[in-house]
Write a protein that holds these residues in place. Structure first.
Motif, PDB file in Angstrom:
ATOM      1  N   UNK A  39     -19.954  21.191  -5.081  1.00  0.00           N
ATOM      2  CA  UNK A  39     -21.176  21.538  -4.118  1.00  0.00           C
ATOM      3  C   UNK A  39     -22.617  21.786  -4.804  1.00  0.00           C
ATOM      4  N   UNK A  40     -22.604  22.206  -5.915  1.00  0.00           N
ATOM      5  CA  UNK A  40     -23.758  22.508  -6.863  1.00  0.00           C
ATOM      6  C   UNK A  40     -24.170  21.337  -7.446  1.00  0.00           C
ATOM      7  N   UNK A  41     -23.369  20.271  -7.527  1.00  0.00           N
ATOM      8  CA  UNK A  41     -23.950  19.018  -8.103  1.00  0.00           C
ATOM      9  C   UNK A  41     -24.365  17.783  -7.092  1.00  0.00           C
ATOM     10  N   UNK A  42     -24.084  18.191  -6.036  1.00  0.00           N
ATOM     11  CA  UNK A  42     -24.396  17.342  -4.813  1.00  0.00           C
ATOM     12  C   UNK A  42     -25.891  16.879  -4.575  1.00  0.00           C
ATOM     13  N   UNK A  43     -26.786  17.869  -4.781  1.00  0.00           N
ATOM     14  CA  UNK A  43     -28.167  17.399  -4.596  1.00  0.00           C
ATOM     15  C   UNK A  43     -28.588  16.522  -5.595  1.00  0.00           C
ATOM     16  N   UNK A  44     -28.175  16.596  -7.121  1.00  0.00           N
ATOM     17  CA  UNK A  44     -28.393  15.956  -8.217  1.00  0.00           C
ATOM     18  C   UNK A  44     -27.776  14.631  -7.894  1.00  0.00           C
ATOM     19  N   UNK A  45     -26.592  14.432  -7.440  1.00  0.00           N
ATOM     20  CA  UNK A  45     -26.277  12.765  -7.216  1.00  0.00           C
ATOM     21  C   UNK A  45     -26.745  12.353  -6.182  1.00  0.00           C
ATOM     22  N   UNK A  46     -27.120  12.939  -5.130  1.00  0.00           N
ATOM     23  CA  UNK A  46     -27.725  12.429  -3.906  1.00  0.00           C
ATOM     24  C   UNK A  46     -29.272  11.778  -4.324  1.00  0.00           C
ATOM     25  N   UNK A  47     -30.138  12.725  -5.161  1.00  0.00           N
ATOM     26  CA  UNK A  47     -31.328  12.097  -5.934  1.00  0.00           C
ATOM     27  C   UNK A  47     -30.828  10.969  -6.806  1.00  0.00           C
ATOM     28  N   UNK A  48     -30.091  11.158  -7.567  1.00  0.00           N
ATOM     29  CA  UNK A  48     -29.924  10.100  -8.621  1.00  0.00           C
ATOM     30  C   UNK A  48     -29.505   8.828  -7.825  1.00  0.00           C
ATOM     31  N   UNK A  49     -28.522   8.909  -6.747  1.00  0.00           N
ATOM     32  CA  UNK A  49     -28.062   7.637  -5.971  1.00  0.00           C
ATOM     33  C   UNK A  49     -29.454   7.064  -5.213  1.00  0.00           C
ATOM     34  N   UNK A  50     -30.533   7.834  -4.639  1.00  0.00           N
ATOM     35  CA  UNK A  50     -31.690   7.347  -4.272  1.00  0.00           C
ATOM     36  C   UNK A  50     -32.506   6.598  -5.116  1.00  0.00           C
ATOM     37  N   UNK A  51     -32.728   7.003  -6.537  1.00  0.00           N
ATOM     38  CA  UNK A  51     -33.443   6.575  -7.630  1.00  0.00           C
ATOM     39  C   UNK A  51     -32.941   5.430  -7.884  1.00  0.00           C
ATOM     40  N   UNK A  52     -31.536   5.442  -8.435  1.00  0.00           N
ATOM     41  CA  UNK A  52     -30.965   4.187  -8.843  1.00  0.00           C
ATOM     42  C   UNK A  52     -30.559   3.102  -7.978  1.00  0.00           C
ATOM     43  N   UNK A  53     -30.011   3.553  -6.815  1.00  0.00           N
ATOM     44  CA  UNK A  53     -29.536   2.403  -6.034  1.00  0.00           C
ATOM     45  C   UNK A  53     -30.442   1.845  -4.805  1.00  0.00           C
ATOM     46  N   UNK A  54     -31.407   2.677  -4.467  1.00  0.00           N
ATOM     47  CA  UNK A  54     -32.216   2.561  -3.372  1.00  0.00           C
ATOM     48  C   UNK A  54     -33.686   2.433  -3.904  1.00  0.00           C
ATOM     49  N   UNK A  55     -33.854   2.823  -5.218  1.00  0.00           N
ATOM     50  CA  UNK A  55     -35.372   2.638  -5.784  1.00  0.00           C
ATOM     51  C   UNK A  55     -36.322   3.750  -4.883  1.00  0.00           C
ATOM     52  N   UNK A  56     -35.650   4.876  -4.627  1.00  0.00           N
ATOM     53  CA  UNK A  56     -36.556   5.841  -4.105  1.00  0.00           C
ATOM     54  C   UNK A  56     -36.945   6.820  -4.915  1.00  0.00           C
ATOM     55  N   UNK A  57     -38.271   7.224  -5.389  1.00  0.00           N
ATOM     56  CA  UNK A  57     -38.470   8.080  -6.329  1.00  0.00           C
ATOM     57  C   UNK A  57     -39.123   9.526  -5.470  1.00  0.00           C
ATOM     58  N   UNK A  58     -38.489  10.392  -5.225  1.00  0.00           N
ATOM     59  CA  UNK A  58     -38.853  11.503  -4.283  1.00  0.00           C
ATOM     60  C   UNK A  58     -40.082  12.191  -4.988  1.00  0.00           C
ATOM     61  N   UNK A  59     -40.391  12.108  -6.161  1.00  0.00           N
ATOM     62  CA  UNK A  59     -41.676  12.614  -6.516  1.00  0.00           C
ATOM     63  C   UNK A  59     -42.928  11.935  -6.095  1.00  0.00           C
ATOM     64  N   UNK A  60     -42.912  10.465  -6.111  1.00  0.00           N
ATOM     65  CA  UNK A  60     -43.733   9.672  -5.511  1.00  0.00           C
ATOM     66  C   UNK A  60     -44.198   9.794  -4.000  1.00  0.00           C
ATOM     67  N   UNK A  61     -42.740   9.746  -3.236  1.00  0.00           N
ATOM     68  CA  UNK A  61     -42.824  10.499  -1.836  1.00  0.00           C
ATOM     69  C   UNK A  61     -43.651  11.529  -1.526  1.00  0.00           C
ATOM     70  N   UNK A  62     -43.429  12.512  -2.219  1.00  0.00           N
ATOM     71  CA  UNK A  62     -44.134  13.899  -2.344  1.00  0.00           C
ATOM     72  C   UNK A  62     -45.779  13.718  -2.031  1.00  0.00           C
ATOM     73  N   UNK A  63     -46.276  12.670  -2.917  1.00  0.00           N
ATOM     74  CA  UNK A  63     -47.677  12.568  -2.835  1.00  0.00           C
ATOM     75  C   UNK A  63     -48.291  12.326  -1.343  1.00  0.00           C
TER      76      UNK A  63
END
Length: 99
Positions: A39-63
């Motif tokens: 459970x404590x790893x889930x958020x990390x792997x979800x972010x990693x999946x978005x970045x690696x597989x979907x090309x989504x950079x959450x830091x860029x979205x926050x802007x």
């Protein structure tokens, strides 16, 4: 009726959820040769999946979504949908100034 609706919803989304979980497990296998996602790893792997597989950079979205604007818009939506009114209480005792 509600239980039938919820069961129907579960039946429809379950394959997609299982596929998403498998994608996360594969990503974890690449990193540490284990498929177990704690459970404590889930958020990390979800972010990693978005970045690696979907090309989504959450830091860029926050802007594009400044916190103060998003907070105000969410409160506005709640007020309209739920017929609520949010009023700031001046000099309220709070545990942190941002509250």
């Amino acid at each position: 009726r509600a239980e039938t609706f919820l069961q129907d919803l579960i039946d429809k989304i379950k394959p997609a959820c299982q596929n998403d979980l498998q994608q996360l497990k594969e990503l974890k296998m690449e990193e540490d040769k284990s498929e177990t996602i704690n459970p404590w790893d889930a958020a990390y792997y979800i972010r990693a999946y978005k970045a690696k597989k979907l090309g989504v950079d959450e830091a860029q979205l926050k802007k594009y979504f400044p916190l103060e604007h998003v907070q105000q818009q969410i409160l506005t939506i709640y007020q309209e949908l739920l017929d609520l009114q949010f009023i700031k209480v001046e000099d309220a005792q709070v545990w942190h100034p941002d509250v």
